[in-house]
Design a protein around this motif. Structure first.
Motif, PDB file in Angstrom:
ATOM      1  N   ILE A 298       0.831  -1.209   0.000  1.00 54.30           N
ATOM      2  CA  ILE A 298       0.000   0.000   0.000  1.00 54.30           C
ATOM      3  C   ILE A 298       0.869   1.264   0.000  1.00 54.30           C
ATOM      4  N   THR A 299       1.579   1.460  -1.089  1.00 58.30           N
ATOM      5  CA  THR A 299       2.330   2.695  -1.306  1.00 58.30           C
ATOM      6  C   THR A 299       1.438   3.695  -2.037  1.00 58.30           C
ATOM      7  N   PHE A 300       1.414   4.934  -1.558  1.00 59.95           N
ATOM      8  CA  PHE A 300       0.575   5.977  -2.141  1.00 59.95           C
ATOM      9  C   PHE A 300       1.452   6.938  -2.942  1.00 59.95           C
ATOM     10  N   GLY A 301       1.131   7.110  -4.225  1.00 63.25           N
ATOM     11  CA  GLY A 301       1.942   7.950  -5.086  1.00 63.25           C
ATOM     12  C   GLY A 301       1.138   9.048  -5.757  1.00 63.25           C
ATOM     13  N   ARG A 302       1.843  10.103  -6.122  1.00 62.88           N
ATOM     14  CA  ARG A 302       1.258  11.199  -6.893  1.00 62.88           C
ATOM     15  C   ARG A 302       2.377  11.865  -7.679  1.00 62.88           C
ATOM     16  N   ASP A 303       1.987  12.580  -8.736  1.00 66.47           N
ATOM     17  CA  ASP A 303       3.009  13.259  -9.515  1.00 66.47           C
ATOM     18  C   ASP A 303       2.452  14.538 -10.124  1.00 66.47           C
ATOM     19  N   GLN A 304       3.361  15.355 -10.629  1.00 69.40           N
ATOM     20  CA  GLN A 304       2.985  16.599 -11.309  1.00 69.40           C
ATOM     21  C   GLN A 304       3.947  16.848 -12.451  1.00 69.40           C
ATOM     22  N   ASP A 305       3.386  17.093 -13.607  1.00 71.22           N
ATOM     23  CA  ASP A 305       4.155  17.415 -14.801  1.00 71.22           C
ATOM     24  C   ASP A 305       3.764  18.823 -15.233  1.00 71.22           C
ATOM     25  N   TYR A 306       4.760  19.700 -15.344  1.00 72.93           N
ATOM     26  CA  TYR A 306       4.489  21.073 -15.776  1.00 72.93           C
ATOM     27  C   TYR A 306       5.204  21.323 -17.093  1.00 72.93           C
ATOM     28  N   HIS A 307       4.439  21.696 -18.129  1.00 71.41           N
ATOM     29  CA  HIS A 307       5.000  22.017 -19.430  1.00 71.41           C
ATOM     30  C   HIS A 307       5.184  23.535 -19.521  1.00 71.41           C
ATOM     31  N   GLY A 308       6.455  23.962 -19.424  1.00 69.55           N
ATOM     32  CA  GLY A 308       6.729  25.389 -19.398  1.00 69.55           C
ATOM     33  C   GLY A 308       6.378  26.106 -20.680  1.00 69.55           C
ATOM     34  N   LEU A 309       6.496  25.442 -21.834  1.00 68.73           N
ATOM     35  CA  LEU A 309       6.199  26.093 -23.102  1.00 68.73           C
ATOM     36  C   LEU A 309       4.700  26.255 -23.323  1.00 68.73           C
ATOM     37  N   ARG A 310       3.903  25.514 -22.574  1.00 64.91           N
ATOM     38  CA  ARG A 310       2.453  25.584 -22.733  1.00 64.91           C
ATOM     39  C   ARG A 310       1.754  26.151 -21.501  1.00 64.91           C
ATOM     40  N   TYR A 311       2.511  26.386 -20.441  1.00 67.31           N
ATOM     41  CA  TYR A 311       1.940  26.859 -19.173  1.00 67.31           C
ATOM     42  C   TYR A 311       0.807  25.939 -18.710  1.00 67.31           C
ATOM     43  N   THR A 312       1.047  24.645 -18.841  1.00 70.94           N
ATOM     44  CA  THR A 312       0.022  23.655 -18.523  1.00 70.94           C
ATOM     45  C   THR A 312       0.596  22.631 -17.542  1.00 70.94           C
ATOM     46  N   SER A 313      -0.191  22.300 -16.528  1.00 73.33           N
ATOM     47  CA  SER A 313       0.244  21.308 -15.547  1.00 73.33           C
ATOM     48  C   SER A 313      -0.677  20.096 -15.594  1.00 73.33           C
ATOM     49  N   PHE A 314      -0.077  18.918 -15.336  1.00 77.56           N
ATOM     50  CA  PHE A 314      -0.783  17.649 -15.332  1.00 77.56           C
ATOM     51  C   PHE A 314      -0.522  16.986 -13.990  1.00 77.56           C
ATOM     52  N   ASN A 315      -1.567  16.733 -13.239  1.00 76.91           N
ATOM     53  CA  ASN A 315      -1.431  16.172 -11.900  1.00 76.91           C
ATOM     54  C   ASN A 315      -2.092  14.806 -11.840  1.00 76.91           C
ATOM     55  N   GLY A 316      -1.339  13.821 -11.351  1.00 73.93           N
ATOM     56  CA  GLY A 316      -1.875  12.478 -11.228  1.00 73.93           C
ATOM     57  C   GLY A 316      -1.896  12.014  -9.782  1.00 73.93           C
ATOM     58  N   ARG A 317      -2.974  11.361  -9.397  1.00 76.51           N
ATOM     59  CA  ARG A 317      -3.073  10.692  -8.094  1.00 76.51           C
ATOM     60  C   ARG A 317      -3.373   9.229  -8.362  1.00 76.51           C
ATOM     61  N   PHE A 318      -2.582   8.345  -7.747  1.00 79.86           N
ATOM     62  CA  PHE A 318      -2.609   6.950  -8.126  1.00 79.86           C
ATOM     63  C   PHE A 318      -3.268   6.079  -7.059  1.00 79.86           C
ATOM     64  N   THR A 319      -3.828   4.971  -7.521  1.00 76.58           N
ATOM     65  CA  THR A 319      -4.304   3.958  -6.597  1.00 76.58           C
ATOM     66  C   THR A 319      -3.082   3.299  -5.948  1.00 76.58           C
ATOM     67  N   PRO A 320      -3.228   2.723  -4.739  1.00 80.33           N
ATOM     68  CA  PRO A 320      -2.067   2.153  -4.042  1.00 80.33           C
ATOM     69  C   PRO A 320      -1.365   1.079  -4.873  1.00 80.33           C
ATOM     70  N   THR A 321      -0.048   1.055  -4.750  1.00 85.89           N
ATOM     71  CA  THR A 321       0.763   0.053  -5.426  1.00 85.89           C
ATOM     72  C   THR A 321       1.725  -0.559  -4.414  1.00 85.89           C
ATOM     73  N   ALA A 322       2.714  -1.314  -4.878  1.00 84.31           N
ATOM     74  CA  ALA A 322       3.622  -2.018  -3.979  1.00 84.31           C
ATOM     75  C   ALA A 322       5.013  -1.379  -3.979  1.00 84.31           C
TER      76      ALA A 322
END
Length: 323
Positions: free
Chosen positions: A230-254
């Motif tokens: 039950i490891t909880f992960g999340r991430d964020q990707d920011y594209h500077g040329l587009r001023y756009t951010s992508f945020n992910g929240r994940f289901t638990p993994t190992a």
């Protein structure tokens, strides 16, 4: 990265290549202290380390599950940190560790499959970014070791702990090959002074484990194995040329990990400690939230539109003082 630049046109397809990773190899492991020898109540081990890490950022079509994009982030970093161990009871040792990267670099490769995924080399768009930097990386860990058996020369213990791992990369410049009017028909380079993508990955893990320890006259050797479903992960990707951010929240993994430490006694109160630590976070999948700062628009793509995994190897050398 083309899939992100063209989100409105590509729809679900370009749900934003999510985050790196990782990177743990940069850091000290959490459960790294052998059961305290009789009479040892407190020990502290400052250390320096070398991290080697890999993190994968993934984008999927949430309807078909087909892979649309993958970003492979690699990191090499120098870390400083420390570990503290306190033995309040004969069979119980409390441990804590903290490390942070003081410098680091790496590279990143970004591939898109906009015409269908038929294997890793069937990409339609690819960009490479050798000027990739570790913006920040740190890890904190607290754990408890309970002594199960101590025969003098050997000891065995059960472990329980909690770990937080956080790493961020920044990719500058780079070269690309895109499929614009035909297959892989356009090639070029990005401005080397401009940050194209910043990627952050965070993992939080409660874990259990087992340790074995071998004591000699001047050398002590320890190894520990630990993991969690039950490891909880999340991430964020920011594209500077587009001023756009992508945020992910994940289901638990190992998560699984192991370490090996060798301690050489210099004096009754000081030892030299070398350690190798390996940690792997299995791929986790989740949803994606997109914010386009250029027009103030928000989008949400259901799971499994994003994914991430990470693995690291960390080598450290420290001096242990004890009382």
């Amino acid at each position: 990265m083309l899939h992100r630049f063209g989100w409105p046109a590509l729809g679900l397809a370009l749900a934003a290549a999510t985050q790196p990773a990782s990177a743990q190899g940069l850091f000290d492991s959490a459960s790294l202290a052998a059961p305290a020898p009789s009479g040892e109540i407190v020990s502290f081990t400052p250390s320096i380390g070398i991290l080697r890490g890999k993190a994968t950022e993934l984008v999927y079509d949430p309807t078909s599950g087909e892979k649309l994009s993958q970003l492979d982030w690699k990191s090499n970093a120098t870390t400083v940190g420390g570990r503290l161990a306190v033995r309040p009871l004969e069979s119980v040792t409390l441990r804590g560790s903290l490390w942070a990267a003081v410098s680091g670099d790496g590279d990143m490769t970004d591939r898109d499959w906009l015409y269908g995924y038929f294997g890793k080399d069937s990409w339609s768009h690819q960009s490479t970014h050798p000027d990739t930097r570790v913006g920040k990386a740190w890890q904190g860990d607290i754990s408890l070791s309970y002594l199960l058996l101590d025969s003098g020369d050997m000891a065995f213990s059960a472990l329980a702990g909690y770990r937080h791992y956080d790493i961020k990369h920044r990719a500058y410049g780079g070269d690309y090959i895109y499929s614009v009017y035909g297959y892989r028909d356009v090639a070029g380079s990005f401005d080397p002074g401009v940050m194209g993508i910043a990627y952050r990955q965070v993992w939080d893990t409660p874990y259990l484990g087992f340790g074995a320890y071998f004591r000699g006259d001047r050398f002590n050797v320890s190894t520990e194995f630990y993991g969690s479903p039950i490891t909880f992960g999340r991430d964020q990707d920011y594209h500077g040329l587009r001023y756009t951010s992508f945020n992910g929240r994940f289901t638990p993994t190992a998560m699984v990990g192991a370490n090996l430490a060798v301690e050489y006694q210099l004096t009754p109160n000081f030892s030299l400690v070398g350690r190798a630590d390996y940690t792997r976070y299995s791929e986790a999948k989740g949803n994606t939230r997109i914010y386009d700062a250029a027009n103030g628009a928000y989008y949400r793509i259901p799971r499994p539109s994003s994914g991430a995994d990470s693995q690291t190897v960390n080598l450290t050398l420290g001096v242990k003082g004890k009382i």
